[in-house]
Structures are given as structure tokens and as C-alpha cells.
Design a protein around this motif. Sequence first.
Motif, PDB file in Angstrom:
ATOM      1  N   SER A 225       0.849  -1.197   0.000  1.00  0.00           N
ATOM      2  CA  SER A 225       0.000   0.000   0.000  1.00  0.00           C
ATOM      3  C   SER A 225       0.884   1.245   0.000  1.00  0.00           C
ATOM      4  O   SER A 225       2.025   1.202   0.481  1.00  0.00           O
ATOM      5  CB  SER A 225      -0.911   0.001   1.225  1.00  0.00           C
ATOM      6  N   PRO A 226       0.394   2.387  -0.517  1.00  0.00           N
ATOM      7  CA  PRO A 226       1.213   3.611  -0.537  1.00  0.00           C
ATOM      8  C   PRO A 226       1.684   4.039   0.857  1.00  0.00           C
ATOM      9  O   PRO A 226       2.816   4.488   1.015  1.00  0.00           O
ATOM     10  CB  PRO A 226       0.260   4.656  -1.129  1.00  0.00           C
ATOM     11  N   GLU A 227       0.816   3.861   1.873  1.00  0.00           N
ATOM     12  CA  GLU A 227       1.200   4.259   3.243  1.00  0.00           C
ATOM     13  C   GLU A 227       2.363   3.418   3.756  1.00  0.00           C
ATOM     14  O   GLU A 227       3.321   3.946   4.331  1.00  0.00           O
ATOM     15  CB  GLU A 227       0.010   4.099   4.204  1.00  0.00           C
ATOM     16  N   SER A 228       2.290   2.096   3.544  1.00  0.00           N
ATOM     17  CA  SER A 228       3.364   1.210   4.009  1.00  0.00           C
ATOM     18  C   SER A 228       4.660   1.483   3.250  1.00  0.00           C
ATOM     19  O   SER A 228       5.748   1.492   3.845  1.00  0.00           O
ATOM     20  CB  SER A 228       2.966  -0.254   3.837  1.00  0.00           C
ATOM     21  N   CYS A 229       4.539   1.726   1.953  1.00  0.00           N
ATOM     22  CA  CYS A 229       5.712   2.039   1.129  1.00  0.00           C
ATOM     23  C   CYS A 229       6.374   3.323   1.640  1.00  0.00           C
ATOM     24  O   CYS A 229       7.599   3.385   1.794  1.00  0.00           O
ATOM     25  CB  CYS A 229       5.270   2.206  -0.325  1.00  0.00           C
ATOM     26  N   SER A 230       5.550   4.319   1.918  1.00  0.00           N
ATOM     27  CA  SER A 230       6.049   5.600   2.430  1.00  0.00           C
ATOM     28  C   SER A 230       6.752   5.426   3.769  1.00  0.00           C
ATOM     29  O   SER A 230       7.820   5.991   4.006  1.00  0.00           O
ATOM     30  CB  SER A 230       4.876   6.583   2.568  1.00  0.00           C
ATOM     31  N   SER A 231       6.161   4.610   4.646  1.00  0.00           N
ATOM     32  CA  SER A 231       6.750   4.423   5.981  1.00  0.00           C
ATOM     33  C   SER A 231       8.070   3.647   5.914  1.00  0.00           C
ATOM     34  O   SER A 231       8.950   3.842   6.741  1.00  0.00           O
ATOM     35  CB  SER A 231       5.765   3.736   6.926  1.00  0.00           C
ATOM     36  N   ILE A 232       8.233   2.778   4.906  1.00  0.00           N
ATOM     37  CA  ILE A 232       9.496   2.041   4.750  1.00  0.00           C
ATOM     38  C   ILE A 232      10.581   2.943   4.146  1.00  0.00           C
ATOM     39  O   ILE A 232      11.700   3.010   4.646  1.00  0.00           O
ATOM     40  CB  ILE A 232       9.298   0.774   3.877  1.00  0.00           C
ATOM     41  N   LEU A 233      10.206   3.649   3.063  1.00  0.00           N
ATOM     42  CA  LEU A 233      11.211   4.453   2.354  1.00  0.00           C
ATOM     43  C   LEU A 233      11.548   5.771   3.050  1.00  0.00           C
ATOM     44  O   LEU A 233      12.693   6.191   3.062  1.00  0.00           O
ATOM     45  CB  LEU A 233      10.738   4.747   0.924  1.00  0.00           C
ATOM     46  N   TRP A 234      10.512   6.424   3.605  1.00  0.00           N
ATOM     47  CA  TRP A 234      10.728   7.755   4.190  1.00  0.00           C
ATOM     48  C   TRP A 234      10.512   7.801   5.705  1.00  0.00           C
ATOM     49  O   TRP A 234      10.540   8.863   6.304  1.00  0.00           O
ATOM     50  CB  TRP A 234       9.810   8.783   3.516  1.00  0.00           C
ATOM     51  N   ARG A 235      10.266   6.634   6.303  1.00  0.00           N
ATOM     52  CA  ARG A 235      10.013   6.547   7.753  1.00  0.00           C
ATOM     53  C   ARG A 235       8.833   7.422   8.191  1.00  0.00           C
ATOM     54  O   ARG A 235       8.801   7.927   9.307  1.00  0.00           O
ATOM     55  CB  ARG A 235      11.275   6.944   8.548  1.00  0.00           C
ATOM     56  N   SER A 236       7.897   7.643   7.291  1.00  0.00           N
ATOM     57  CA  SER A 236       6.740   8.491   7.602  1.00  0.00           C
ATOM     58  C   SER A 236       5.631   8.214   6.603  1.00  0.00           C
ATOM     59  O   SER A 236       5.889   7.867   5.449  1.00  0.00           O
ATOM     60  CB  SER A 236       7.153   9.961   7.512  1.00  0.00           C
ATOM     61  N   TRP A 237       4.372   8.400   7.045  1.00  0.00           N
ATOM     62  CA  TRP A 237       3.212   8.228   6.152  1.00  0.00           C
ATOM     63  C   TRP A 237       2.944   9.468   5.305  1.00  0.00           C
ATOM     64  O   TRP A 237       2.086   9.458   4.442  1.00  0.00           O
ATOM     65  CB  TRP A 237       1.960   7.892   6.983  1.00  0.00           C
ATOM     66  N   GLU A 238       3.682  10.531   5.548  1.00  0.00           N
ATOM     67  CA  GLU A 238       3.411  11.814   4.879  1.00  0.00           C
ATOM     68  C   GLU A 238       3.631  11.770   3.374  1.00  0.00           C
ATOM     69  O   GLU A 238       3.112  12.596   2.646  1.00  0.00           O
ATOM     70  CB  GLU A 238       4.306  12.915   5.484  1.00  0.00           C
ATOM     71  N   TYR A 239       4.436  10.827   2.908  1.00  0.00           N
ATOM     72  CA  TYR A 239       4.793  10.789   1.484  1.00  0.00           C
ATOM     73  C   TYR A 239       3.959   9.770   0.704  1.00  0.00           C
ATOM     74  O   TYR A 239       4.391   9.276  -0.327  1.00  0.00           O
ATOM     75  CB  TYR A 239       6.283  10.475   1.331  1.00  0.00           C
ATOM     76  N   LYS A 240       2.769   9.478   1.229  1.00  0.00           N
ATOM     77  CA  LYS A 240       1.937   8.443   0.584  1.00  0.00           C
ATOM     78  C   LYS A 240       1.537   8.809  -0.848  1.00  0.00           C
ATOM     79  O   LYS A 240       1.437   7.938  -1.700  1.00  0.00           O
ATOM     80  CB  LYS A 240       0.716   8.117   1.449  1.00  0.00           C
TER      81      LYS A 240
END
Length: 317
Positions: A225-240
Amino acid sequence: MEYLEFELPIKELEEQLEKCQVIGEESEVDVTETCKQIEKKLAETKKDIYKNLSAWQRVQLSRHPNRPYTLDHIKALCGDSFLELHGDRNVKDDKAMIGGLGKIGDQTYMFIGQQKGFNTKTRQYRNFGMSNPEGYRKALRLMKSAEKFGIPVVTLIDTPGAYPGLEAEERGQGEAIARNILEMTRLKVPIITIIIGEGASGGALGIGVGDKVLMLENTWYSVISPESCSSILWRSWEYKEQAAEALKLTAKDMKRMKLVDEIIKEPLGGAHTDREKTFLAVKDAILKNYDLLKNLSPKELVKQRMEKYDEMGVYKS
């Protein structure tokens, strides 16, 4: 009617139109022209918003709380002919994965799909559409029954992913999904797969191998999911939003990369704005694709399916 953040301009115009109509009914003021102008602007705004949706906005539409779920589609397609079948004959009946026999016209199909809930109680009951291993094993049992009786299989995908809990892993979540993928590649009956909402990761792939794979226009299909991808790559959900664009997860992206065969058009504004039209489009797509597959021999069916998946990811430098 619930509105998403990017739909707020539509909400404002619809409220204005409602007020205008109320003024016309309660007073002797002629508001016909004003109402027409608002209606025109509303139509233009809708067209402008929905024709230029970003990947993240399509993800939001796929999760819309009013969007039709698997059982809604099955009831619309089969009416009273649907007979739900339960249990994996091993552990228990998984409520997140539903399946059973139903008729469209004179043809019987085996329907299998993930079911989400529509309020807090049913969401918990359905485990938010996240299946346990017994759900995938139930799906496989039903597919094998369909194969035995020569009944085509229709799978409807709408899941945020397979359930990642400790007990699911203990009962062999990975093995159950892998087993389904293996068995679906060599199933001797036609398989039509339709992504009707979220198509996330192995949870979707567990019932996602088909002769024809179709996607509704405002759905997504991805390894994460975009949220999980964001949290892995950027350590945050902000970049979903950024993650959604990079993942190339929309129906158009998937069709362009030849990972799905067809996009089923939705009414303007999403499947929830005109359910009947959506159900009709899904029904037509199932009938059309079954017509293409029904005369193939089991051997030819499996051969074509294997070739289809072998060709994925091939590129020329």
C-alpha cells in the motif's frame, strides 16, 4: 453521501443547488436560471476533478465507505441463486473470504472474494477484509470443487492484504497463498479475476491468478500500500501521495504494463455514485470474457494461462 477531501468543491456546489431549489419552492422567486447555472458548473467541476485524478486519489476512491463490496456485487449478479459455502474443512470458516455458487443467466459460476464490513461491528466480523490461511484454503477447496464439476471460477479482489497476525503465521499464511497461486495456474476451468477495490500484496494474489484479470477504473493493484511504502522508504506516512505515483498501481498503469487484460469503466465519480451501472458493467465483462474462454479445452486453457504469466516482466533492451 460522504465526500473525500478532493471532492469538497462538488459538495459546496451541491449544497448551493439544494439551497437554491429550497428558495424556489418556499418563495415565489424564479430561481430556474440560477439553478441551471449551478447545475452546469457542478457538471463541469465533476468532469474536471474526475478526469484528472492522481494515483493517491484513486486509492482513496477504492476505499470509499459507500463503494460496493464483494457481496453487493454477487447479490446484484446472481440475485437469489447465490449459495454461500463455508469452511476450509480444517480449522474454521474465515469470514473475510466468502465463496459459493451462483448463476448469471443459465450459467453457474463459483464466486470467491474478500468481504469488508460497512460499519464497526461488521468490519471486525470480516476482519477488515484481511484473510487468514483458512480463508485461502477455503478458496482453494471451492476452486477444486468447481474444477471437479466443470464450473468456471470468478474471483473478486478487495483486500488491504492478508492478515499479518501471529496466529495467521503459525497456521502457515505464506504457504496457503503460495499453494493457491500454484493450484490456480493449473486449474482446468476458466478463471476470471476482477479487482473491485483494493488489490494489496499477496493477500490479493492468493485469489488473483486468472485467465483474464480485470480492474475497475478506480482500483489499485500493488505489492504494497502507498502508506506502508512511504513508511518504509521515508520513515513516515506523509509521502503516501509520492509513493502512490511511484508504485504505478492504478488500472491504467497495470494495463500499460500488460499485467491486467482490461479496465472496466466506472460511472463518473466512482462505483458508489451509480451502483446499478457498475454492477451491469461487471456483469457484461464477466459474460464477454467467459464467452472467450468457454470453448477452450482444459489443456489449452492451462497452456494459455501459463504463457500469459511467463510473459510478464519480459522486456527488450
